[in-house]
Motif scaffolding. Structure first.
Motif, PDB file in Angstrom:
ATOM      1  N   GLY A 260       0.790  -1.222   0.000  1.00 59.05           N
ATOM      2  CA  GLY A 260       0.000   0.000   0.000  1.00 59.05           C
ATOM      3  C   GLY A 260       0.821   1.270   0.000  1.00 59.05           C
ATOM      4  N   LYS A 261       2.130   1.154  -0.222  1.00 61.01           N
ATOM      5  CA  LYS A 261       2.995   2.336  -0.257  1.00 61.01           C
ATOM      6  C   LYS A 261       2.922   2.994  -1.636  1.00 61.01           C
ATOM      7  N   GLU A 262       2.885   4.305  -1.643  1.00 62.34           N
ATOM      8  CA  GLU A 262       2.930   5.062  -2.898  1.00 62.34           C
ATOM      9  C   GLU A 262       4.389   5.402  -3.200  1.00 62.34           C
ATOM     10  N   MET A 263       4.872   4.999  -4.365  1.00 62.36           N
ATOM     11  CA  MET A 263       6.298   5.111  -4.679  1.00 62.36           C
ATOM     12  C   MET A 263       6.532   5.803  -6.017  1.00 62.36           C
ATOM     13  N   MET A 264       5.753   6.841  -6.318  1.00 65.49           N
ATOM     14  CA  MET A 264       5.821   7.477  -7.629  1.00 65.49           C
ATOM     15  C   MET A 264       7.166   8.166  -7.877  1.00 65.49           C
TER      16      MET A 264
ATOM     17  N   ASP B 214       0.795   9.975  -4.405  1.00 69.55           N
ATOM     18  CA  ASP B 214       0.221   8.960  -5.287  1.00 69.55           C
ATOM     19  C   ASP B 214       0.184   9.440  -6.737  1.00 69.55           C
ATOM     20  N   GLN B 215       0.212  10.744  -6.936  1.00 69.61           N
ATOM     21  CA  GLN B 215       0.294  11.315  -8.277  1.00 69.61           C
ATOM     22  C   GLN B 215       1.237  12.511  -8.233  1.00 69.61           C
ATOM     23  N   LEU B 216       2.173  12.552  -9.170  1.00 69.15           N
ATOM     24  CA  LEU B 216       3.125  13.645  -9.197  1.00 69.15           C
ATOM     25  C   LEU B 216       2.500  14.873  -9.840  1.00 69.15           C
TER      26      LEU B 216
ATOM     27  N   SER C 274       6.143  19.632 -17.801  1.00 67.42           N
ATOM     28  CA  SER C 274       6.097  18.173 -17.884  1.00 67.42           C
ATOM     29  C   SER C 274       5.616  17.584 -16.566  1.00 67.42           C
ATOM     30  N   TRP C 275       5.302  16.302 -16.601  1.00 71.21           N
ATOM     31  CA  TRP C 275       5.023  15.539 -15.389  1.00 71.21           C
ATOM     32  C   TRP C 275       6.212  14.635 -15.078  1.00 71.21           C
ATOM     33  N   GLY C 276       7.408  15.120 -15.393  1.00 68.99           N
ATOM     34  CA  GLY C 276       8.627  14.360 -15.160  1.00 68.99           C
ATOM     35  C   GLY C 276       9.565  15.098 -14.234  1.00 68.99           C
TER      36      GLY C 276
ATOM     37  N   ASP D 202      -4.040   0.067  -6.033  1.00 66.46           N
ATOM     38  CA  ASP D 202      -4.815   1.307  -6.133  1.00 66.46           C
ATOM     39  C   ASP D 202      -4.046   2.429  -6.819  1.00 66.46           C
ATOM     40  N   ASP D 203      -2.947   2.102  -7.511  1.00 67.18           N
ATOM     41  CA  ASP D 203      -2.212   3.137  -8.226  1.00 67.18           C
ATOM     42  C   ASP D 203      -2.950   3.513  -9.508  1.00 67.18           C
ATOM     43  N   ARG D 204      -2.401   4.498 -10.236  1.00 64.53           N
ATOM     44  CA  ARG D 204      -3.081   5.026 -11.424  1.00 64.53           C
ATOM     45  C   ARG D 204      -3.321   3.947 -12.481  1.00 64.53           C
ATOM     46  N   ILE D 205      -2.346   3.086 -12.708  1.00 68.20           N
ATOM     47  CA  ILE D 205      -2.495   2.052 -13.729  1.00 68.20           C
ATOM     48  C   ILE D 205      -3.527   1.015 -13.291  1.00 68.20           C
TER      49      ILE D 205
END
Length: 412
Positions: free
Chosen positions: A53-57, A97-99, A106-108, A398-401
């Motif tokens: 359940g960790k968010e690792m974006m 969870d989302q950058l 960019s989203w980078g 539960d991530d974006r993908i």
């Protein structure tokens, strides 16, 4: 630039690329053999943390960049440095969870390579264009300004098109795919095109721009095989490859435009059958076996080209689709563990689920209306849909993908 010298049907493309890397660095094989398990361990670590359940974006973006240097270059010192940055990033397991969008548009935010920034941005704009009502991003897409001039754009893509690995130690194939496919989405997916024109600044997506990009894609397509792919400078001359992934992307996105033609369908169909036993991305196989991601690409090509096939080709396609379906239901999936997450291929377990679900939706497993290739019924389909959802819930995906996979499963 010569259009035709040698084509990959006459050679082993993967061996040719490896040979070119060995010309650049005679120790390439030994160096890569050390890093391959390190890269797999990075993906496994991320997957384990995400299962908890960790968010690792943030760590994921560091991983994406490290992965490119390990898989597509002989510059392993860069991989080592990026692997160290990745490992330090793991100390923070409370990542967003989302950058958010970076000031360059960019989203980078944690990436340095332009094509990776573009790839992440395409994903983000796909999400934004789905919002109701649509919301403009915070910053202009200024990092894309280098692509505003079609002549500059074409020169950049043609530079990526031809890799001189023996000279540079770099295989441009992945960068080429990211840039060409990303621009194809912006130009040919009507929803994205409308969003960019109405809700963003910094990237001038005019009708003339779109038309000139289609001309470039038509020029690039090989008239003998029907495929798109990277080209390689070798001692023999320029070698053209047939790339399943790049070809699928071009077909899928041009098809989205509704009004634009896809050229050379007879050649596309014949080549798709012919490359079955070859390794990805020059065929369907990964490590000698099928793969739901590659099967999805093939099934989509068959679906879009169905009306262009002869009766004999349709019969052959039916056999191939049934074999791919059997693989997905009986090999890729198990009731105990769910869909296989292969860290040597997928960036995440969620990606494995997304492409397995996408394959099943494409062949109409859950919907008779989408079943373009057969009149068969699949009475266990709804039960299997619920098994997939239950397993995703059990794994805490539960991530974006994963959410995109759930939405796709619910809608097909």
């Amino acid at each position: 630039m010569s259009r035709v010298r040698f084509r990959a049907p006459f050679i082993n493309t993967s061996s040719l690329i490896e040979h070119q890397f060995l010309q650049y660095d005679p120790d390439y094989d030994e160096q890569k053999a050390v890093r391959d398990p390190q890269l797999v361990a990075m993906e496994t670590t991320l997957g384990d943390l995400e299962k908890q359940g960790k968010e690792m974006m943030v760590s994921r973006q560091h991983y994406f960049e490290a992965k490119w240097f390990e898989e597509y270059t002989a510059h392993f010192q860069r991989f080592d440095k990026l692997r160290g940055i990745f490992q330090r990033s793991l100390k923070n397991t409370d990542q967003p969870d989302q950058l958010e969008q970076a000031p360059d548009g960019s989203w980078g935010r944690f990436l340095h390579l332009f094509f990776l920034k573009l790839d992440q941005t395409v994903d983000a704009i796909n999400d934004l264009s789905d919002d109701e009502p649509p919301v403009s991003p915070k910053y202009p897409l200024s990092f894309m300004s280098r692509l505003n001039d079609p002549q500059v754009r074409d020169r950049y893509i043609k530079q990526l098109l031809v890799s001189d690995i023996a000279e540079t130690g770099v295989n441009n194939r992945d960068a080429l795919n990211a840039v060409a496919s990303g621009l194809a989405q912006f130009c040919f997916k009507n929803r994205l095109k409308k969003y960019i024109r109405n809700y963003t600044t910094g990237f001038d997506l005019t009708d003339e721009y779109v038309a000139s990009y289609k001309e470039l894609m038509d020029w690039w397509q090989d008239e003998i095989t029907g495929y798109w792919g990277a080209w390689y400078k070798t001692d023999m001359g320029i070698v053209h490859t047939q790339d399943l992934s790049i070809t699928y992307h071009m077909i899928a996105y041009i098809h989205k435009a509704k009004t634009l033609p896809i050229n050379h369908w007879p050649q596309i169909i014949a080549t798709t059958f012919a490359i079955k036993q070859r390794p990805y991305p020059y065929g369907w196989m990964h490590d000698g076996h099928m793969n739901d991601h590659n099967n999805y690409d093939v099934a989509k090509i068959f679906k879009y080209g169905w009306d262009e096939m002869t009766d004999g080709q349709r019969e052959q396609a039916r056999t191939e689709i049934q074999e791919m379906l059997d693989y997905c239901l009986n090999v890729s999936w198990s009731d105990e563990t769910g869909f296989k997450g292969d860290p040597t291929f997928y960036n995440s377990l969620s990606s494995a689920y997304y492409f397995a679900i996408s394959f099943l939706c494409t062949v109409g497993y859950f919907s008779k209306e989408a079943r373009f290739w057969t009149d068969r019924d699949f009475p266990g389909a709804e039960e299997f849909r619920q098994k997939i959802l239950a397993k995703m819930d059990e794994l805490g995906m539960d991530d974006r993908i994963a959410e995109a996979a759930r939405e796709r499963l619910a809608g097909c």
